[in-house]
Design a protein around this motif. Structure first.
Motif, short mmCIF file in Angstrom:
data_model
loop_
_atom_site.label_atom_id
_atom_site.label_comp_id
_atom_site.label_asym_id
_atom_site.label_seq_id
_atom_site.Cartn_x
_atom_site.Cartn_y
_atom_site.Cartn_z
N GLN A 259 1.12 -1.11 0.13
CA GLN A 259 -0.89 0.32 -0.05
C GLN A 259 0.85 1.66 0.25
O GLN A 259 0.29 2.78 -0.88
CB GLN A 259 -0.91 0.09 1.22
N LEU A 260 1.96 0.99 0.89
CA LEU A 260 2.98 2.37 1.53
C LEU A 260 3.16 2.36 -0.36
O LEU A 260 3.23 4.06 -1.46
CB LEU A 260 3.83 2.13 2.08
N ALA A 261 3.83 1.14 -0.37
CA ALA A 261 4.58 1.66 -2.27
C ALA A 261 4.18 2.52 -3.51
O ALA A 261 4.48 2.96 -4.35
CB ALA A 261 5.17 0.36 -2.88
N THR A 262 2.30 1.93 -3.23
CA THR A 262 1.60 2.55 -4.48
C THR A 262 1.29 4.30 -4.52
O THR A 262 1.38 4.83 -5.80
CB THR A 262 0.64 2.29 -4.14
N PHE A 263 1.89 4.97 -3.36
CA PHE A 263 1.29 6.34 -3.17
C PHE A 263 3.04 6.51 -2.80
O PHE A 263 3.21 7.47 -2.22
CB PHE A 263 0.47 6.62 -2.21
N THR A 264 4.23 5.93 -2.83
CA THR A 264 4.74 6.44 -2.69
C THR A 264 6.50 6.60 -3.97
O THR A 264 6.54 5.65 -5.13
CB THR A 264 6.38 5.69 -1.07
N ASP A 265 6.07 8.12 -3.86
CA ASP A 265 7.13 7.70 -5.39
C ASP A 265 8.44 9.53 -5.87
O ASP A 265 7.27 10.49 -5.42
CB ASP A 265 6.53 8.46 -6.06
N ARG A 266 9.72 9.08 -5.68
CA ARG A 266 9.95 10.74 -5.68
C ARG A 266 9.65 11.81 -7.30
O ARG A 266 9.78 13.07 -6.57
CB ARG A 266 11.55 10.26 -5.42
N ARG A 267 9.43 11.37 -7.45
CA ARG A 267 9.29 11.99 -8.73
C ARG A 267 8.22 12.52 -8.25
O ARG A 267 7.76 13.45 -9.26
CB ARG A 267 9.55 11.76 -10.38
N VAL A 268 7.22 12.04 -8.12
CA VAL A 268 5.69 12.30 -8.02
C VAL A 268 5.83 13.26 -6.67
O VAL A 268 4.82 14.55 -7.19
CB VAL A 268 4.82 11.47 -7.88
N GLU A 269 6.39 13.19 -5.42
CA GLU A 269 6.50 14.18 -4.87
C GLU A 269 7.50 15.02 -5.19
O GLU A 269 7.28 16.55 -4.67
CB GLU A 269 7.61 13.70 -3.54
N ARG A 270 8.59 15.46 -5.80
CA ARG A 270 8.90 16.14 -6.77
C ARG A 270 7.67 17.64 -7.97
O ARG A 270 8.27 18.57 -7.55
CB ARG A 270 9.80 16.08 -7.62
#
Length: 302
Positions: A259-270
């Protein structure tokens, strides 16, 4: 002969107004300064009111109005006020374009750029605010295509559109860089696919997990990242157990990690960080490294 009945040759009108005969003749041929009549030899004659008309044409031309607009003003087809408003908006748009171009040149002078970056910056500088917004809107539309606007998480689409219409009058170097980076990011196909994966997961109701407590993740997983503690070590397990219950079953740990991996992404945070820069909002410290560490720790525990 009185001033009201006196007729002027084009040369006399030129001397009274300080303009060249050539200019007045051109305006006359264009229909904005029409002669009152002609001499027996065919030379143009103008009445005394032509002086005021020429002065008005000169003023409007110096403000940048084309001759057709000037003619419409003089013929009372439009008012000077309406024309001034429209022209002021056009001047504002031109000023913003020049400011964007200056910002691009400042960036190139400051740090240099690759040919690809310079081409992208040039395109961004030439674009209108609506055209720049369309880049983001097209990205968001493709990402959320088919997602019910009432579905869980669908509100993110509107938030992703919040690009400011214009760069500030004096943009910072960081804001110019953010425009360039954002344009590159939304044009990258793997990034678009990753955001769509998140959008579809959110639409299915796969909301970001309620736990663990983000504050605990930031504190303990963040500390583990800073201290370079590997997730798959005894020390890593100690940090993990400060965040999640040590008795959490393996299947639940795996589910939580996914679940956490689905919504964890460095470029999306960027992406969100770049929007903050462009909108003049304070930057929020990056949370992704801490969550990446937690995901790895959840999957590493026996």
């Amino acid at each position: 002969m009185s001033d009201h009945t006196e007729l002027l040759t084009i040369g006399e009108l030129a001397r009274r107004t300080g303009l060249s005969v050539r200019t007045i003749r051109f305006w006359s041929d264009s229909g904005v300064v029409v002669p009152t009549g002609r001499t027996a030899g065919g030379f143009r004659l103008y009445d005394a009111d032509a002086t005021a008309r020429v002065d008005l044409v000169r003023t409007l031309r110096e403000l940048g109005l084309d001759l057709e607009t000037v003619r419409r003003v003089l013929d009372r087809q439009v008012t000077v006020r309406d024309v001034a408003r429209a022209h002021a908006r056009a001047v504002d748009a031109e000023i913003r374009t020049l400011q964007a171009r200056r910002a691009v040149l400042d960036r190139v002078a400051r740090q240099g750029s690759t040919t690809k970056e310079m081409r992208l910056m040039h395109e961004l500088a030439r674009m209108s605010a609506d055209e720049r917004q369309r880049i983001i809107d097209d990205f968001v539309h493709e990402t959320f295509d088919g997602v019910d606007p009432d579905a869980p998480g669908a509100h993110i689409a509107q938030a992703m559109r919040t690009v400011p219409k214009h760069l500030p009058a004096d943009p910072t170097a960081e804001q110019v860089d953010a425009w360039v980076e954002l344009a590159e990011l939304v044009g990258d196909e793997p990034f678009r696919e990753r955001v769509r994966e998140m959008a579809l997961a959110g639409a299915r109701g796969e909301q970001q997990p309620a736990g663990p407590d983000p504050a605990k993740v930031a504190e303990h997983a963040g500390q583990a990242v800073r201290e370079h503690v590997a997730p798959a070590t005894a020390a890593g397990k100690e940090f993990l157990h400060r965040i999640v219950d040590p008795g959490l079953p393996a299947a639940e740990r795996a589910r939580l990690a996914d679940q956490l991996a689905t919504f964890t992404d460095r470029r999306v945070e960027r992406y969100w960080q770049l929007l903050a820069v462009l909108n003049g909002r304070p930057q929020v410290p990056s949370q992704v490294p801490a969550f990446e560490w937690l995901i790895a720790a959840l999957r590493a525990e026996d």
